[in-house]
Design an enzyme around this catalytic site. Structure first.
Site, PDB file in Angstrom:
ATOM      1  N   GLU A  18       0.266  -1.216   5.590  1.00 63.75           N
ATOM      2  CA  GLU A  18       1.311  -0.834   6.539  1.00 63.75           C
ATOM      3  C   GLU A  18       1.064   0.579   7.033  1.00 63.75           C
ATOM      4  O   GLU A  18       1.185   0.880   8.209  1.00 63.75           O
ATOM      5  CB  GLU A  18       2.683  -0.929   5.851  1.00 63.75           C
ATOM      6  CG  GLU A  18       3.880  -0.705   6.776  1.00 63.75           C
ATOM      7  CD  GLU A  18       4.319   0.741   6.902  1.00 63.75           C
ATOM      8  OE1 GLU A  18       5.126   1.052   7.791  1.00 63.75           O
ATOM      9  OE2 GLU A  18       3.849   1.604   6.126  1.00 63.75           O
TER      10      GLU A  18
ATOM     11  N   ASP B 144       0.828  -1.215   0.000  1.00 62.72           N
ATOM     12  CA  ASP B 144       0.000   0.000   0.000  1.00 62.72           C
ATOM     13  C   ASP B 144       0.855   1.255   0.000  1.00 62.72           C
ATOM     14  O   ASP B 144       2.011   1.240   0.409  1.00 62.72           O
ATOM     15  CB  ASP B 144      -0.926   0.025   1.219  1.00 62.72           C
ATOM     16  CG  ASP B 144      -0.161   0.045   2.538  1.00 62.72           C
ATOM     17  OD1 ASP B 144       0.777  -0.763   2.680  1.00 62.72           O
ATOM     18  OD2 ASP B 144      -0.476   0.877   3.410  1.00 62.72           O
TER      19      ASP B 144
HETATM   20 ZN   LIG Z   1       6.669   2.602   3.924  1.00 58.79          ZN
END
Ligand SMILES: [Zn+2]
Length: 481
Positions: free
Chosen positions: A144, A77
């Site tokens: 993340e 992401d």
């Molecule tokens: Zn990163």
């Protein structure tokens, strides 16, 4: 293709393909499926879990059958940031890449070099059957940036490796070997509102520098949410006010640069309150002349209307909480000079129709200190009558004195580039802590190519740095036996 002809070709080809697929946090199905198609087309063993994490395994090259496997890891992401005036719908459209000298950027938006650089490099490693290397275990995680949810949910049972190269760093020549743990903490209130016929005033604190709470919390920059609290509390010395709404900050881990408030006042007090706000603006401009020279307060009168406001006691309660809740650096590291050890950041402040919420990002490299900060917030919540909740907790990634991977990388780096890299512990968060917890004994180092302005439309990635990082990573694999 915009990046055609750039070296390393394979890395930039995969990078461009990834950039064509929208992949902001929470929207990673497309890029996750792309990784699955990549593996399937090459006959590589792969697993995609329910969250969208993908693990791809490539067997050892000839001569490396006995070498311990290596995990290479990055997140799928990216942070979607759009410049004012740019019409791009990042949930649906790919990026408009451009090359400017040594830098790659995306027109009007963030680039997602963080962490598309890692995904592209790892795919290029997997795609090269001639590369001498041990069994490669590629781990691509989702989400993340919004709380490491992919790494948290990852099933590590397919992984045999206990040596990991994380590629989620943005400074060439720096080996990150330890990071802080963290958590998100919420204080929530449901407070009664009542309709009042009063003079609405709008206040806006803006122009602060902001920044990342893992990187810039020690810079002394102002927090717009707290400054708004201070402004309103001080205004109460001029005349009674009641809170109608508050809205500041965009993420728990970003130091807020702006905060809006709507308040209700008696019509005859309005001018005095506006004057007081102007005076306070001058006070704050002086205080923040060095750290936040752009700080400003805008105060304006709105047409009179029926407002839904908190009572005076609840207004005072929230403003007292903003005055007394801990924020910023709580301790600096005793071992590593200059490294923040424990901090917290009031990233988001909301009040809407009586529902109030304050969201903190808490960080510490010492687990018990993180718990202590959370405990203090819990006490404060009790004192101020708030509900308290913690989520998204992730462990610190502890420094490993004995690290064969780090030693090997230091040796190779010096030989290749003739200088010594910096070995760093950071206050930011990396997935390495979560993965080290799941993979006991994990030996891990994080590196990556040089990037600027990540998480913003100014994000750029250096082409030459990517080329060096790519050669370096290949060399590490080659010498891992
Ligand atoms: Zn990163």
């Amino acid at each position: 293709m915009i990046l055609d002809g750039l070296e390393p070709r394979s890395v930039f080809r995969f990078f461009e393909e990834i950039c064509a697929i929208p992949h902001g946090s929470g929207n990673t199905k497309g890029v996750s499926d792309y990784c699955v198609r990549f593996a399937a087309a090459r006959g590589l063993e792969h697993i995609q879990d329910e969250l969208g994490n993908v693990v791809i395994i490539a067997p050892a090259a000839p001569g490396y059958e006995a070498a311990p496997p290596i995990i290479v890891q990055g997140h799928l992401d990216m942070v979607c940031a759009v410049a004012p005036g740019c019409e791009k719908d990042m949930a649906r459209e790919g990026l408009d890449l451009f090359v400017e000298g040594d830098l790659i950027g995306a027109r009007g938006t963030s680039l997602g070099g963080d962490d598309g650089a890692a995904v592209a490099m790892i795919l290029a490693l997997l795609d090269d059957p001639s590369l001498p290397r041990p069994r490669l275990e590629a781990v691509f995680t989702v989400d993340e940036e919004t709380g490491m949810f992919g790494a948290q949910g990852l099933d590590v049972s397919p992984l045999r490796g206990r040596t990991m190269l994380n590629l989620d760093s943005e400074e060439e020549g720096v080996f990150t070997v330890s990071c802080a743990g963290g958590a998100r903490a919420y204080l929530q209130w449901t407070l009664p509102c009542e309709p009042v016929a009063a003079q609405p005033l709008r206040m806006r604190v803006e122009g602060l520098q902001g920044g990342h709470s893992g990187v810039e919390i020690d810079k002394g920059r102002g927090n717009a949410n707290l400054l708004m609290g201070r402004l309103l509390r001080t205004l109460r010395e001029t005349a009674p006010i009641r809170l109608v709404s508050l809205g500041g900050g965009t993420a728990d881990n970003a130091i807020p640069s702006a905060c809006d408030a709507e308040i209700a006042a008696a019509p005859e007090d309005a001018m005095a309150l506006l004057d007081a706000a102007d005076r306070l603006c001058e006070v704050y401009r002086k205080e923040y002349a060095v750290t936040d020279p752009g700080v400003r307060i805008r105060a304006e009168m709105r047409p009179t209307e029926k407002l839904n406001a908190l009572g005076e006691a609840d207004t005072e309660r929230l403003l007292n909480a903003l005055a007394l809740l801990p924020n910023g650096i709580q301790a600096m590291s005793a071992d590593l000079p200059g490294l923040p050890e424990t901090s917290l950041n009031l990233g988001m402040l909301r009040l809407d129709g009586g529902a109030a919420e304050m969201t903190f990002s808490v960080r510490s490299s010492v687990a018990s200190r993180k718990q202590e900060v959370l405990a203090r917030l819990r006490c404060a919540a009790a004192v101020f009558g708030a509900e308290f909740e913690v989520s998204g907790e992730y462990p610190a990634w502890e420094y490993r004195a004995d690290s064969p991977l780090r030693e090997r990388m230091l040796r190779i780096y010096e030989r290749m580039f003739g200088t010594q890299p910096q070995v760093l512990a950071i206050h930011g968060g990396l997935e390495c802590g979560l993965l080290a917890e799941k993979l006991p004994g994990l030996d891990c180092v994080s590196v990556g190519p040089e990037m600027l302005g990540i998480h913003s439309p100014a994000e750029r990635m250096s082409i030459s740095s990517m080329e060096r990082t790519w050669r370096f990573v290949r060399e590490i694999l080659k010498e891992s036996r």
